[in-house]
Design a protein around this motif. Sequence first.
Motif, PDB file in Angstrom:
ATOM      1  N   PRO A 293      38.476  37.097  32.035  1.00  0.00           N
ATOM      2  CA  PRO A 293      37.652  35.904  32.253  1.00  0.00           C
ATOM      3  C   PRO A 293      36.754  35.999  33.489  1.00  0.00           C
ATOM      4  CG  PRO A 293      39.898  35.286  31.691  1.00  0.00           C
ATOM      5  CD  PRO A 293      39.917  36.762  31.923  1.00  0.00           C
ATOM      6  N   ALA A 294      37.273  36.541  34.578  1.00  0.00           N
ATOM      7  CA  ALA A 294      36.489  36.627  35.810  1.00  0.00           C
ATOM      8  C   ALA A 294      35.289  37.550  35.640  1.00  0.00           C
ATOM      9  CB  ALA A 294      37.373  37.114  36.957  1.00  0.00           C
ATOM     10  N   VAL A 295      35.504  38.682  34.968  1.00  0.00           N
ATOM     11  CA  VAL A 295      34.410  39.641  34.766  1.00  0.00           C
ATOM     12  C   VAL A 295      33.395  39.088  33.770  1.00  0.00           C
ATOM     13  CG1 VAL A 295      33.813  41.990  34.065  1.00  0.00           C
ATOM     14  CG2 VAL A 295      35.921  41.571  35.351  1.00  0.00           C
ATOM     15  N   ALA A 296      33.880  38.433  32.712  1.00  0.00           N
ATOM     16  CA  ALA A 296      32.966  37.829  31.728  1.00  0.00           C
ATOM     17  C   ALA A 296      32.093  36.774  32.397  1.00  0.00           C
ATOM     18  CB  ALA A 296      33.772  37.205  30.591  1.00  0.00           C
ATOM     19  N   LYS A 297      32.684  35.985  33.283  1.00  0.00           N
ATOM     20  CA  LYS A 297      31.922  34.957  34.003  1.00  0.00           C
ATOM     21  C   LYS A 297      30.887  35.589  34.915  1.00  0.00           C
ATOM     22  CE  LYS A 297      32.508  30.961  37.063  1.00  0.00           C
ATOM     23  NZ  LYS A 297      33.485  30.120  37.818  1.00  0.00           N
ATOM     24  N   LYS A 298      31.262  36.668  35.594  1.00  0.00           N
ATOM     25  CA  LYS A 298      30.338  37.367  36.500  1.00  0.00           C
ATOM     26  C   LYS A 298      29.069  37.800  35.773  1.00  0.00           C
ATOM     27  CE  LYS A 298      29.986  41.847  38.893  1.00  0.00           C
ATOM     28  NZ  LYS A 298      29.190  41.427  40.066  1.00  0.00           N
ATOM     29  N   TYR A 299      29.228  38.242  34.528  1.00  0.00           N
ATOM     30  CA  TYR A 299      28.085  38.736  33.764  1.00  0.00           C
ATOM     31  C   TYR A 299      27.526  37.704  32.786  1.00  0.00           C
ATOM     32  CZ  TYR A 299      29.045  43.287  35.782  1.00  0.00           C
ATOM     33  OH  TYR A 299      29.228  44.324  36.666  1.00  0.00           O
ATOM     34  N   GLY A 300      28.037  36.494  32.834  1.00  0.00           N
ATOM     35  CA  GLY A 300      27.522  35.420  31.985  1.00  0.00           C
ATOM     36  C   GLY A 300      27.705  35.670  30.500  1.00  0.00           C
ATOM     37  N   LEU A 301      28.844  36.240  30.126  1.00  0.00           N
ATOM     38  CA  LEU A 301      29.086  36.602  28.733  1.00  0.00           C
ATOM     39  C   LEU A 301      30.066  35.629  28.076  1.00  0.00           C
ATOM     40  CD1 LEU A 301      29.478  40.451  29.230  1.00  0.00           C
ATOM     41  CD2 LEU A 301      27.455  39.239  28.422  1.00  0.00           C
ATOM     42  N   THR A 302      29.747  35.204  26.879  1.00  0.00           N
ATOM     43  CA  THR A 302      30.624  34.319  26.106  1.00  0.00           C
ATOM     44  C   THR A 302      31.433  35.164  25.130  1.00  0.00           C
ATOM     45  OG1 THR A 302      29.033  32.508  26.268  1.00  0.00           O
ATOM     46  CG2 THR A 302      30.720  32.339  24.561  1.00  0.00           C
ATOM     47  N   ILE A 303      32.731  35.170  25.315  1.00  0.00           N
ATOM     48  CA  ILE A 303      33.619  36.030  24.535  1.00  0.00           C
ATOM     49  C   ILE A 303      34.140  35.279  23.305  1.00  0.00           C
ATOM     50  CG2 ILE A 303      35.664  37.508  24.638  1.00  0.00           C
ATOM     51  CD1 ILE A 303      33.397  38.302  26.562  1.00  0.00           C
ATOM     52  N   PRO A 304      34.198  35.935  22.131  1.00  0.00           N
ATOM     53  CA  PRO A 304      34.690  35.269  20.918  1.00  0.00           C
ATOM     54  C   PRO A 304      36.105  34.702  21.078  1.00  0.00           C
ATOM     55  CG  PRO A 304      33.658  37.363  20.379  1.00  0.00           C
ATOM     56  CD  PRO A 304      33.744  37.312  21.867  1.00  0.00           C
ATOM     57  N   ALA A 305      36.378  33.667  20.309  1.00  0.00           N
ATOM     58  CA  ALA A 305      37.673  32.964  20.418  1.00  0.00           C
ATOM     59  C   ALA A 305      38.860  33.830  20.014  1.00  0.00           C
ATOM     60  CB  ALA A 305      37.630  31.704  19.565  1.00  0.00           C
ATOM     61  N   ASN A 306      38.634  34.878  19.242  1.00  0.00           N
ATOM     62  CA  ASN A 306      39.762  35.709  18.815  1.00  0.00           C
ATOM     63  C   ASN A 306      40.166  36.743  19.857  1.00  0.00           C
ATOM     64  OD1 ASN A 306      37.466  37.274  18.438  1.00  0.00           O
ATOM     65  ND2 ASN A 306      38.221  38.244  16.561  1.00  0.00           N
ATOM     66  N   PHE A 307      39.547  36.696  21.040  1.00  0.00           N
ATOM     67  CA  PHE A 307      39.958  37.534  22.158  1.00  0.00           C
ATOM     68  C   PHE A 307      40.857  36.734  23.086  1.00  0.00           C
ATOM     69  CE2 PHE A 307      36.722  40.214  20.570  1.00  0.00           C
ATOM     70  CZ  PHE A 307      36.828  41.457  21.160  1.00  0.00           C
ATOM     71  N   GLN A 308      41.931  37.341  23.553  1.00  0.00           N
ATOM     72  CA  GLN A 308      42.852  36.664  24.476  1.00  0.00           C
ATOM     73  C   GLN A 308      42.493  36.997  25.916  1.00  0.00           C
ATOM     74  OE1 GLN A 308      46.489  38.564  23.035  1.00  0.00           O
ATOM     75  NE2 GLN A 308      47.153  36.594  22.209  1.00  0.00           N
ATOM     76  N   PRO A 309      42.535  36.020  26.811  1.00  0.00           N
ATOM     77  CA  PRO A 309      42.319  36.327  28.231  1.00  0.00           C
ATOM     78  C   PRO A 309      43.511  37.095  28.781  1.00  0.00           C
ATOM     79  CG  PRO A 309      42.972  34.034  27.985  1.00  0.00           C
ATOM     80  CD  PRO A 309      42.780  34.569  26.588  1.00  0.00           C
ATOM     81  N   ILE A 310      43.267  38.026  29.697  1.00  0.00           N
ATOM     82  CA  ILE A 310      44.384  38.724  30.332  1.00  0.00           C
ATOM     83  C   ILE A 310      45.118  37.736  31.228  1.00  0.00           C
ATOM     84  CG2 ILE A 310      43.358  41.033  30.267  1.00  0.00           C
ATOM     85  CD1 ILE A 310      42.605  40.571  33.248  1.00  0.00           C
ATOM     86  N   GLN A 311      46.390  37.948  31.401  1.00  0.00           N
ATOM     87  CA  GLN A 311      47.202  37.026  32.214  1.00  0.00           C
ATOM     88  C   GLN A 311      47.140  37.427  33.683  1.00  0.00           C
ATOM     89  OE1 GLN A 311      48.573  34.325  30.736  1.00  0.00           O
ATOM     90  NE2 GLN A 311      47.548  35.085  28.886  1.00  0.00           N
TER      91      GLN A 311
END
Length: 311
Positions: A293-311
């Motif tokens: 989530p942190a890296v996706a936010k850094k690059y402004g990327l919207t990740i599909p719902a079927n991907f799980q965030p790392i804990q």
Amino acid sequence: MSAFIAACKQSDSKVPVIGFADAFQDNTIEQAKTGFIDALQKNGFDEKKNTLKIIYRNAQGNIPTLTQIMKYFIAQDVTLIATNPSLSTITAAQNTKDIPIFMMVSPTPALMKVNDAQGNPPKNLFGVGETLDYIDTSFLQIPKLVQPKSGSLTVGMIFNQSEPQSVEAMDRIKQLAASNNINLVTLPVNSTADVQLVTASLLSKNVDVFFANPDNIVFESFETIVKACNEKNIPIFTSEAGLVERGAVAAYGADIYQWGYQAGVQAAQYLKTKSTKDMHWEMVTVRKRVYNPAVAKKYGLTIPANFQPIQ
């Protein structure tokens, strides 16, 4: 003399002895070792309870050292050899045809080029392997999530020319890129010492994304790659789920802990039965889609719902 006595004691003991070989130090493949040991413990084989002995060695990326480790295991007459990842598996298969080998974080025997002329894997090779099919899913997520700076999407990769699975993965990705209008820029790397310079050269070629493929040098040097990509504001995608926690955006691939656990369950079966009859190497069974989530936010990327965030 003391070494001789120790070896005799070991061979006389009823406690099974596992020689566990890591090819290099790496946080990702470490998860497989943890899974392997957890599976053994759950099945009643535990060093703390004196029902198992593990001789652990790490080659620290040195191939001659890895060969010496295997020869040491053979001299110690270990019950089985556990190998992690592919470099350890290949080296073990080259050095013994008798001691059962239980692999993890390794591709199929065919991809490792250890099959015989008839296409059969070594008779003493067991554990868990993986094909390259999952790379398609991982690589083709990139054009869905990343917009090119200009023209067609450009993806950069480094790969080890002397590593069979890395070359096979590269060939597969070249085909994927060509058929999906993706410009692929690749550079070879021969050692971890070269990674910083080669990665910097690659990133200077106007790439939109870095793709981390299944490559032992990439695993071992991933923090160096992440640092370089962050400085250039270039996101990293990968086929290796274990690299997401270390700074990649997302991946579809084997759960590394479960990979080791699956191999450990099979090793425990062998220790219980003392037989490899009807046993064969298996395909990895647990794969997952994960994102950071942190890296996706850094690059402004919207990740599909079927991907799980790392804990």
